[in-house]
Enzyme design. Structure first.
Site, PDB file in Angstrom:
ATOM      1  N   ASP A 181       0.024  -4.949 -20.500  1.00 22.27           N
ATOM      2  CA  ASP A 181       0.572  -5.350 -21.801  1.00 22.27           C
ATOM      3  C   ASP A 181      -0.492  -5.186 -22.895  1.00 22.27           C
ATOM      4  O   ASP A 181      -0.208  -4.724 -23.999  1.00 22.27           O
ATOM      5  CB  ASP A 181       1.043  -6.810 -21.726  1.00 22.27           C
ATOM      6  CG  ASP A 181       1.937  -7.026 -20.510  1.00 22.27           C
ATOM      7  OD1 ASP A 181       3.005  -6.424 -20.464  1.00 22.27           O
ATOM      8  OD2 ASP A 181       1.534  -7.771 -19.606  1.00 22.27           O
ATOM      9  N   GLN A 194       0.343 -15.383   1.779  1.00 23.12           N
ATOM     10  CA  GLN A 194      -0.859 -14.615   1.432  1.00 23.12           C
ATOM     11  C   GLN A 194      -1.961 -15.527   0.890  1.00 23.12           C
ATOM     12  O   GLN A 194      -3.136 -15.301   1.152  1.00 23.12           O
ATOM     13  CB  GLN A 194      -0.499 -13.482   0.461  1.00 23.12           C
ATOM     14  CG  GLN A 194       0.417 -12.465   1.164  1.00 23.12           C
ATOM     15  CD  GLN A 194       0.688 -11.210   0.374  1.00 23.12           C
ATOM     16  OE1 GLN A 194       0.273 -11.081  -0.781  1.00 23.12           O
ATOM     17  NE2 GLN A 194       1.386 -10.272   0.984  1.00 23.12           N
ATOM     18  N   GLY A 217       3.683   1.549  -1.709  1.00 21.75           N
ATOM     19  CA  GLY A 217       4.577   1.517  -2.878  1.00 21.75           C
ATOM     20  C   GLY A 217       4.128   2.469  -3.976  1.00 21.75           C
ATOM     21  O   GLY A 217       3.113   3.155  -3.862  1.00 21.75           O
ATOM     22  N   GLN A 218       4.935   2.475  -5.049  1.00 22.03           N
ATOM     23  CA  GLN A 218       4.700   3.360  -6.208  1.00 22.03           C
ATOM     24  C   GLN A 218       3.338   3.149  -6.874  1.00 22.03           C
ATOM     25  O   GLN A 218       2.626   4.098  -7.146  1.00 22.03           O
ATOM     26  CB  GLN A 218       5.697   2.977  -7.283  1.00 22.03           C
ATOM     27  CG  GLN A 218       7.023   3.585  -7.386  1.00 22.03           C
ATOM     28  CD  GLN A 218       7.397   3.539  -8.867  1.00 22.03           C
ATOM     29  OE1 GLN A 218       7.253   4.556  -9.552  1.00 22.03           O
ATOM     30  NE2 GLN A 218       7.812   2.406  -9.367  1.00 22.03           N
ATOM     31  N   ILE A 219       3.024   1.895  -7.188  1.00 21.25           N
ATOM     32  CA  ILE A 219       1.778   1.616  -7.915  1.00 21.25           C
ATOM     33  C   ILE A 219       0.588   2.013  -7.046  1.00 21.25           C
ATOM     34  O   ILE A 219      -0.352   2.662  -7.512  1.00 21.25           O
ATOM     35  CB  ILE A 219       1.687   0.129  -8.318  1.00 21.25           C
ATOM     36  CG1 ILE A 219       2.745  -0.191  -9.375  1.00 21.25           C
ATOM     37  CG2 ILE A 219       0.285  -0.229  -8.845  1.00 21.25           C
ATOM     38  CD1 ILE A 219       2.809  -1.645  -9.796  1.00 21.25           C
ATOM     39  N   HIS A 269       3.462 -12.621 -18.081  1.00 22.77           N
ATOM     40  CA  HIS A 269       3.782 -11.186 -18.020  1.00 22.77           C
ATOM     41  C   HIS A 269       5.298 -11.059 -17.900  1.00 22.77           C
ATOM     42  O   HIS A 269       5.851 -10.883 -16.825  1.00 22.77           O
ATOM     43  CB  HIS A 269       3.089 -10.500 -16.842  1.00 22.77           C
ATOM     44  CG  HIS A 269       3.609  -9.104 -16.632  1.00 22.77           C
ATOM     45  ND1 HIS A 269       3.378  -8.081 -17.527  1.00 22.77           N
ATOM     46  CD2 HIS A 269       4.405  -8.573 -15.674  1.00 22.77           C
ATOM     47  CE1 HIS A 269       3.994  -6.988 -17.104  1.00 22.77           C
ATOM     48  NE2 HIS A 269       4.625  -7.264 -15.983  1.00 22.77           N
ATOM     49  N   VAL A 290      -0.443  -8.501  -9.101  1.00 22.82           N
ATOM     50  CA  VAL A 290       0.314  -7.537  -9.905  1.00 22.82           C
ATOM     51  C   VAL A 290       1.816  -7.724  -9.663  1.00 22.82           C
ATOM     52  O   VAL A 290       2.626  -7.624 -10.572  1.00 22.82           O
ATOM     53  CB  VAL A 290      -0.111  -6.093  -9.544  1.00 22.82           C
ATOM     54  CG1 VAL A 290       0.734  -5.060 -10.284  1.00 22.82           C
ATOM     55  CG2 VAL A 290      -1.596  -5.876  -9.856  1.00 22.82           C
ATOM     56  N   ARG A 347      17.431 -14.889 -10.937  1.00 24.40           N
ATOM     57  CA  ARG A 347      16.005 -15.003 -11.225  1.00 24.40           C
ATOM     58  C   ARG A 347      15.310 -16.031 -10.306  1.00 24.40           C
ATOM     59  O   ARG A 347      14.223 -15.777  -9.781  1.00 24.40           O
ATOM     60  CB  ARG A 347      15.918 -15.449 -12.688  1.00 24.40           C
ATOM     61  CG  ARG A 347      14.588 -15.468 -13.292  1.00 24.40           C
ATOM     62  CD  ARG A 347      14.761 -15.994 -14.723  1.00 24.40           C
ATOM     63  NE  ARG A 347      13.537 -16.631 -15.128  1.00 24.40           N
ATOM     64  CZ  ARG A 347      12.463 -15.971 -15.510  1.00 24.40           C
ATOM     65  NH1 ARG A 347      12.486 -14.668 -15.561  1.00 24.40           N
ATOM     66  NH2 ARG A 347      11.371 -16.603 -15.854  1.00 24.40           N
ATOM     67  N   GLY A 379       0.794  -1.239   0.000  1.00 20.76           N
ATOM     68  CA  GLY A 379       0.000   0.000   0.000  1.00 20.76           C
ATOM     69  C   GLY A 379       0.819   1.277   0.000  1.00 20.76           C
ATOM     70  O   GLY A 379       0.300   2.329  -0.394  1.00 20.76           O
TER      71      GLY A 379
HETATM   72  P1  NAI Z   1       7.407  -0.597  -4.922  1.00 15.55           P
HETATM   73  O1  NAI Z   1       8.705  -1.241  -4.526  1.00 15.55           O
HETATM   74  O2  NAI Z   1       7.320   0.886  -5.075  1.00 15.55           O
HETATM   75  O3  NAI Z   1       6.284  -1.008  -3.859  1.00 15.55           O
HETATM   76  C1  NAI Z   1       6.124  -2.308  -3.390  1.00 15.55           C
HETATM   77  C2  NAI Z   1       5.636  -2.197  -1.955  1.00 15.55           C
HETATM   78  O4  NAI Z   1       5.302  -3.508  -1.513  1.00 15.55           O
HETATM   79  C3  NAI Z   1       6.693  -1.649  -0.979  1.00 15.55           C
HETATM   80  O5  NAI Z   1       6.138  -0.549  -0.279  1.00 15.55           O
HETATM   81  C4  NAI Z   1       6.988  -2.840  -0.069  1.00 15.55           C
HETATM   82  O6  NAI Z   1       7.240  -2.443   1.283  1.00 15.55           O
HETATM   83  C5  NAI Z   1       5.678  -3.616  -0.174  1.00 15.55           C
HETATM   84  N1  NAI Z   1       5.806  -5.039   0.156  1.00 15.55           N
HETATM   85  C6  NAI Z   1       6.814  -5.900  -0.150  1.00 15.55           C
HETATM   86  N2  NAI Z   1       6.557  -7.115   0.354  1.00 15.55           N
HETATM   87  C7  NAI Z   1       5.348  -7.048   0.949  1.00 15.55           C
HETATM   88  C8  NAI Z   1       4.553  -7.981   1.646  1.00 15.55           C
HETATM   89  N3  NAI Z   1       4.973  -9.236   1.851  1.00 15.55           N
HETATM   90  N4  NAI Z   1       3.358  -7.570   2.139  1.00 15.55           N
HETATM   91  C9  NAI Z   1       2.949  -6.300   1.966  1.00 15.55           C
HETATM   92  N5  NAI Z   1       3.672  -5.345   1.335  1.00 15.55           N
HETATM   93  C10 NAI Z   1       4.854  -5.732   0.820  1.00 15.55           C
HETATM   94  O7  NAI Z   1       6.961  -1.359  -6.250  1.00 15.55           O
HETATM   95  P2  NAI Z   1       5.842  -0.930  -7.314  1.00 15.55           P
HETATM   96  O8  NAI Z   1       6.444  -0.090  -8.373  1.00 15.55           O
HETATM   97  O9  NAI Z   1       4.633  -0.462  -6.598  1.00 15.55           O
HETATM   98  O10 NAI Z   1       5.574  -2.358  -7.994  1.00 15.55           O
HETATM   99  C11 NAI Z   1       5.004  -3.423  -7.255  1.00 15.55           C
HETATM  100  C12 NAI Z   1       5.118  -4.719  -8.021  1.00 15.55           C
HETATM  101  O11 NAI Z   1       4.372  -4.675  -9.207  1.00 15.55           O
HETATM  102  C13 NAI Z   1       6.543  -5.091  -8.443  1.00 15.55           C
HETATM  103  O12 NAI Z   1       6.730  -6.478  -8.219  1.00 15.55           O
HETATM  104  C14 NAI Z   1       6.547  -4.797  -9.930  1.00 15.55           C
HETATM  105  O13 NAI Z   1       7.511  -5.573 -10.610  1.00 15.55           O
HETATM  106  C15 NAI Z   1       5.141  -5.203 -10.289  1.00 15.55           C
HETATM  107  N6  NAI Z   1       4.613  -4.690 -11.568  1.00 15.55           N
HETATM  108  C16 NAI Z   1       3.795  -5.517 -12.275  1.00 15.55           C
HETATM  109  C17 NAI Z   1       3.232  -5.089 -13.474  1.00 15.55           C
HETATM  110  C18 NAI Z   1       2.346  -6.003 -14.265  1.00 15.55           C
HETATM  111  O14 NAI Z   1       1.969  -5.606 -15.378  1.00 15.55           O
HETATM  112  N7  NAI Z   1       1.957  -7.188 -13.810  1.00 15.55           N
HETATM  113  C19 NAI Z   1       3.511  -3.742 -13.993  1.00 15.55           C
HETATM  114  C20 NAI Z   1       4.340  -2.941 -13.150  1.00 15.55           C
HETATM  115  C21 NAI Z   1       4.869  -3.412 -11.971  1.00 15.55           C
END
Ligand code: NAI
Length: 325
Positions: free
Chosen positions: A159, A112, A14-16, A187, A129, A98, A12
């Site tokens: 995509d 989860q 994070g960036q997205i 993806h 996501v 990887r 919650g």
């Molecule tokens: P971000 O790093 O800004 O935010 C992720 C957040 O998740 C962080 O605040 C972190 O503390 C939190 N987090 C990590 N582990 C956690 C857990 N076990 N429980 C609860 N919170 C947890 O990353 P962003 O940019 O928000 O991206 C999130 C994910 O989405 C990444 O894995 C990214 O690769 C993926 N993504 C997927 C896309 C798709 O099309 N499927 C497109 C863009 C990103």
């Protein structure tokens, strides 16, 4: 006024999520007459930042936002939820292989998945996501034996939207003129953006663009778009990912009105894809259910690409098999 529904978002702070939770609370996810209670999950280290996000949500005074729960406890986050947007994941660190990424995320999604199994509404719709999204969704699904496997999906809508945008620019048409776009598979960069059945303003897309553009421009551009955005912006795509997550759940819940969308869902064996693999297919949605579009011809060019992305997903599945017990 309808009864509020509980929507969980992980990651919650994070960036997205910084785009996503505001779109959800404003009514874009489930429509203008559906109140929402947001249940936001974060890591303990990010709880202060999450508090800031909740303060900003308060300050928007969204009429549909009937409550906000902020927590680092998965049970609190997932109790009674009807929608789960699993965004939080461990990013790939320097020098990380990887397989290490797959396994570290595997542990998160095992926990989860079990919590969804134990605490969520029995009809919970789950969108993963966080990357590697398809395999994380597979792990969550397998960790939730009491829930219908069909409730677990992963996001390829970004995509799909990227593919619409590329074809619209190439043909000088509106994105709404384009029908029957498909993303197949994972993806990842092995995904297959496929315009074999696509129409543009009623005409076959393949009659408007040449095969060289499809194979050497369109497909690689869509496959590599995430990397291109990181190169340009210095950060990964966040606003467009949030927008796609809203599109995915919105259409699943409220229907796609006969339009094709792309969703990664557990394969039922369609198109020869092994059952249970979380694979992106052409999908239509109605009455809260999705269906894989049937009966499409798969030519040799397409079959090679369907198989390549299937092989990658099977390798990912093997790498985490022991986590599932
Ligand atoms: P971000 O790093 O800004 O935010 C992720 C957040 O998740 C962080 O605040 C972190 O503390 C939190 N987090 C990590 N582990 C956690 C857990 N076990 N429980 C609860 N919170 C947890 O990353 P962003 O940019 O928000 O991206 C999130 C994910 O989405 C990444 O894995 C990214 O690769 C993926 N993504 C997927 C896309 C798709 O099309 N499927 C497109 C863009 C990103």
């Amino acid at each position: 006024m309808k009864k509020p529904v509980r929507v969980a978002v992980t990651g919650g702070a994070g960036q997205i999520s910084y785009s996503l939770v505001f779109a959800i609370a404003s009514g874009q996810l489930l429509g203008p007459d559906q109140p929402i209670i947001l249940q936001l999950l974060e890591m303990p280290v990010a709880m202060e930042a999450l508090k800031g996000v909740a303060m900003e949500l308060d300050d928007c005074a969204f009429p549909l936002l009937h409550g906000i729960v902020t927590t680092d406890d998965v049970k609190t986050a997932f109790t009674d939820i009807e929608y789960a947007l699993l965004v939080g994941a461990k990013p790939r660190g320097p020098g990380m292989e990887r397989n290490d990424l797959l396994r570290d995320n595997g542990k998160i999604f095992t926990t989860q998945g079990k919590a969804l199994n134990d605490y969520a509404n029995r009809n919970v719709k789950v969108l993963v996501v966080g990357n590697p999204a398809n395999t994380n969704a597979y792990i969550a699904m397998r960790s939730a034996p009491d829930l219908n496997p069909k409730n677990f999906t992963a996001m390829t809508r970004l995509d799909h939207n990227r593919a619409l945008s590329q074809l619209s620019a190439k043909t000088g048409t509106k994105v709404t003129d384009i029908k029957k776009m498909v993303i197949w598979g994972n993806h990842s960069s092995t995904q297959y953006p496929d315009i074999t059945n696509t129409t543009v303003a009623g005409k076959a897309a393949k009659s408007l663009v040449d095969q060289n553009w499809i194979a050497n421009d369109f497909i690689p551009t869509v496959q590599q778009r995430g990397a291109a955005i990181i190169k340009a912006r210095g950060k990964s795509s966040a606003a467009s990912a949030a927008n796609a997550a809203v599109d995915h759940i919105h259409d699943w819940a409220l229907g796609s009105n006969g339009e094709w969308v792309s969703m990664a869902v557990p394969s039922d064996g369609s198109y020869g894809i092994p059952e249970g693999l979380i694979y992106s297919f052409p999908i239509t949605t109605a009455n809260g259910e999705y269906s894989i579009v049937q009966g499409l011809e798969i030519d040799e060019f397409s079959r090679d690409r369907l198989t390549k992305t299937q092989n990658e997903l099977e390798e990912e599945r093997s790498a985490i098999a022991d986590l599932l017990g």
